[in-house]
Design a protein around this motif. Structure first.
Motif, PDB file in Angstrom:
ATOM      1  N   GLY A 134       0.800  -1.217   0.000  1.00 25.60           N
ATOM      2  CA  GLY A 134       0.000   0.000   0.000  1.00 25.60           C
ATOM      3  C   GLY A 134       0.833   1.266   0.000  1.00 25.60           C
ATOM      4  O   GLY A 134       0.330   2.358  -0.277  1.00 25.60           O
ATOM      5  N   SER A 135       2.135   1.137   0.305  1.00 26.33           N
ATOM      6  CA  SER A 135       3.017   2.314   0.314  1.00 26.33           C
ATOM      7  C   SER A 135       3.214   2.896  -1.078  1.00 26.33           C
ATOM      8  O   SER A 135       3.774   3.991  -1.216  1.00 26.33           O
ATOM      9  N   VAL A 160       1.927   5.922   9.076  1.00 30.60           N
ATOM     10  CA  VAL A 160       1.744   5.404  10.438  1.00 30.60           C
ATOM     11  C   VAL A 160       1.440   3.912  10.392  1.00 30.60           C
ATOM     12  O   VAL A 160       1.990   3.118  11.174  1.00 30.60           O
ATOM     13  N   GLY A 161       0.557   3.497   9.474  1.00 33.90           N
ATOM     14  CA  GLY A 161       0.219   2.080   9.348  1.00 33.90           C
ATOM     15  C   GLY A 161       1.418   1.229   8.972  1.00 33.90           C
ATOM     16  O   GLY A 161       1.606   0.122   9.496  1.00 33.90           O
ATOM     17  N   LEU A 162       2.264   1.742   8.070  1.00 32.39           N
ATOM     18  CA  LEU A 162       3.477   1.016   7.668  1.00 32.39           C
ATOM     19  C   LEU A 162       4.404   0.812   8.860  1.00 32.39           C
ATOM     20  O   LEU A 162       4.987  -0.267   9.042  1.00 32.39           O
ATOM     21  N   TYR A 210      -1.687  -8.724  17.235  1.00 28.45           N
ATOM     22  CA  TYR A 210      -2.665  -7.634  17.261  1.00 28.45           C
ATOM     23  C   TYR A 210      -2.126  -6.360  16.618  1.00 28.45           C
ATOM     24  O   TYR A 210      -2.879  -5.550  16.046  1.00 28.45           O
ATOM     25  N   LEU A 211      -0.796  -6.126  16.697  1.00 29.64           N
ATOM     26  CA  LEU A 211      -0.220  -4.917  16.117  1.00 29.64           C
ATOM     27  C   LEU A 211      -0.420  -4.880  14.605  1.00 29.64           C
ATOM     28  O   LEU A 211      -0.652  -3.813  14.024  1.00 29.64           O
ATOM     29  N   GLN A 212      -0.339  -6.045  13.981  1.00 28.92           N
ATOM     30  CA  GLN A 212      -0.518  -6.081  12.531  1.00 28.92           C
ATOM     31  C   GLN A 212      -1.954  -5.734  12.155  1.00 28.92           C
ATOM     32  O   GLN A 212      -2.200  -5.064  11.149  1.00 28.92           O
ATOM     33  N   LEU A 213      -2.906  -6.185  12.958  1.00 32.90           N
ATOM     34  CA  LEU A 213      -4.308  -5.845  12.723  1.00 32.90           C
ATOM     35  C   LEU A 213      -4.515  -4.331  12.827  1.00 32.90           C
ATOM     36  O   LEU A 213      -5.180  -3.724  11.980  1.00 32.90           O
ATOM     37  N   LEU A 273      -5.610  -1.755   9.744  1.00 35.22           N
ATOM     38  CA  LEU A 273      -6.768  -0.864   9.817  1.00 35.22           C
ATOM     39  C   LEU A 273      -6.366   0.596   9.554  1.00 35.22           C
ATOM     40  O   LEU A 273      -7.086   1.333   8.877  1.00 35.22           O
ATOM     41  N   VAL A 274      -5.210   0.991  10.103  1.00 35.64           N
ATOM     42  CA  VAL A 274      -4.725   2.350   9.860  1.00 35.64           C
ATOM     43  C   VAL A 274      -4.375   2.531   8.382  1.00 35.64           C
ATOM     44  O   VAL A 274      -4.699   3.561   7.765  1.00 35.64           O
TER      45      VAL A 274
END
Length: 372
Positions: free
Chosen positions: A127-128, A158-160, A330-333, A337-338
């Motif tokens: 997505g980057s 931030v999501g990356l 959970y961090l990957q989830l 989402l971000v």
């Protein structure tokens, strides 16, 4: 929203084949097979996998020619007016060589990275590309992102970072448990960085295609097919040299630890039927995915395609956690989402859906402009 049976079929096939393209390559990477020197090794042949992708892309040219023949049986007007065949079909094919080279280097880097990191991280980090597309669009088209797009880019970054932290934390846990494997554990972060870096080339390809395809009005299926031909022929020649370039582990796993060993790849494919099946499925799924992607954009809208495309990331993530080599984190989830929120802001997905609901005529006009 009411879809016809044909449109529903296209949507399902688009999501499934999109997910398969990543899952099946990662599945092959996890298989062991006897090499040409008699040693059993993991299947690690990213350039061969890139070549098989180009074989699939070449299939789009076959599909394009078949559509031309089928439509001509009805009328020449159908050939000139149908969304998948209309446009300038006689052009200088060398215009597509440069986008094909960007794609070749970018995809080869991504397939190396896929060996080092998780399939879900690989899919999410792709997505980057929107960040680099926005950066390259300014010098090429003088296109300045507005506040909504800038906020979307910020959320994607931030999501990356969160996805990268997830892989780093997983790597540290495996080190403590002494379960680090050569395939991904020690080098998952390197793989993540390589995926993000490769998206610069993917963005460059998109910008070049936008200049050439829009300026020359080239039918997308025909363009994809020719890019497949250029990528395949160039990579076949380069692999002769790759066979003599030493890189060592963990970036190679063949008898000479060279950048690529085509003979060893064929031997490993022949010695493990699972790798053979994965290779065949990958080659077949590529042209189907491209055809469905273009058809979904033409039949529904570009916005709908963007929303549906994010669903394949969910499928890849679920399969990675249940059937491949990844544990749920959970961090990957949170990172996903971000990322998803950032891409929605950048592509104006939420606002487009609201416009379609509240003002169908205006929403339809904007969708047509977006598709153009």
């Amino acid at each position: 929203m009411h879809w016809t049976l044909y449109q529903s079929f296209l949507v399902i096939l688009f999501i499934v084949t999109g997910a398969i393209n990543t899952i099946i390559v990662k599945y092959a990477d996890l298989q062991e097979s006897e090499s040409s020197d008699g040693v059993v090794r993991l299947y690690f042949h990213p350039y061969i996998q890139t070549t098989q992708m180009y074989l699939g892309m070449m299939g789009n040219l076959v599909v394009f020619k078949i559509l031309i023949c089928v439509f001509k049986l009805r009328s020449q007007e159908m050939v000139d007016e149908h969304k998948l065949t209309k446009g300038n079909r006689n052009f200088n094919v060398l215009l597509l060589w440069m986008p094909a080279m960007c794609d070749m280097i970018g995809m080869s880097t991504m397939y190396i990275a896929l060996n080092l990191t998780y399939a879900s991280s690989f899919q999410m980090l792709r997505g980057s590309v929107m960040i680099f597309t926005a950066i390259l669009s300014f010098p090429c088209f003088r296109r300045i992102p507005n506040f909504r797009e800038l906020f979307g880019i910020f959320l994607v970054i931030v999501g990356l970072i969160i996805v990268g932290l997830s892989d780093w934390k997983d790597q540290e846990e495996k080190k403590k448990e002494e379960q680090v494997s050569k395939g991904h554990g020690n080098v998952a972060i390197i793989g993540d960085i390589m995926v993000v870096a490769s998206q610069f080339l993917t963005a460059s390809e998109s910008v070049l295609e936008e200049r050439f395809l829009l300026a020359k009005d080239i039918p997308p299926l025909q363009a994809v097919g020719w890019e497949g031909i250029f990528g395949f022929s160039t990579l076949i020649v380069l692999m002769i040299a790759f066979n003599f370039i030493y890189v060592g582990e963990p970036y190679a796993s063949n008898p000479g630890n060279t950048l690529e060993n085509p003979i060893d790849a064929l031997v490993q494919i022949g010695n493990n039927w699972r790798i053979l099946v994965a290779t065949i499925v990958a080659i077949i799924s590529i042209p189907i995915y491209y055809f469905c992607a273009l058809s979904v954009g033409a039949e529904l809208s570009a916005t709908t395609r963007q929303v549906l495309d994010s669903m394949r990331t969910v499928i890849v993530w679920i399969v990675s956690c249940t059937a491949l080599d990844q544990e749920f984190h959970y961090l990957q989830l949170i990172g996903f989402l971000v990322l998803l929120t950032g891409m929605a802001f950048y592509n104006d997905v939420g606002c487009s859906v609201l416009r379609n609901k509240c003002c169908p005529s205006k929403g339809q006009a904007e969708n047509q402009e977006e598709q153009r």
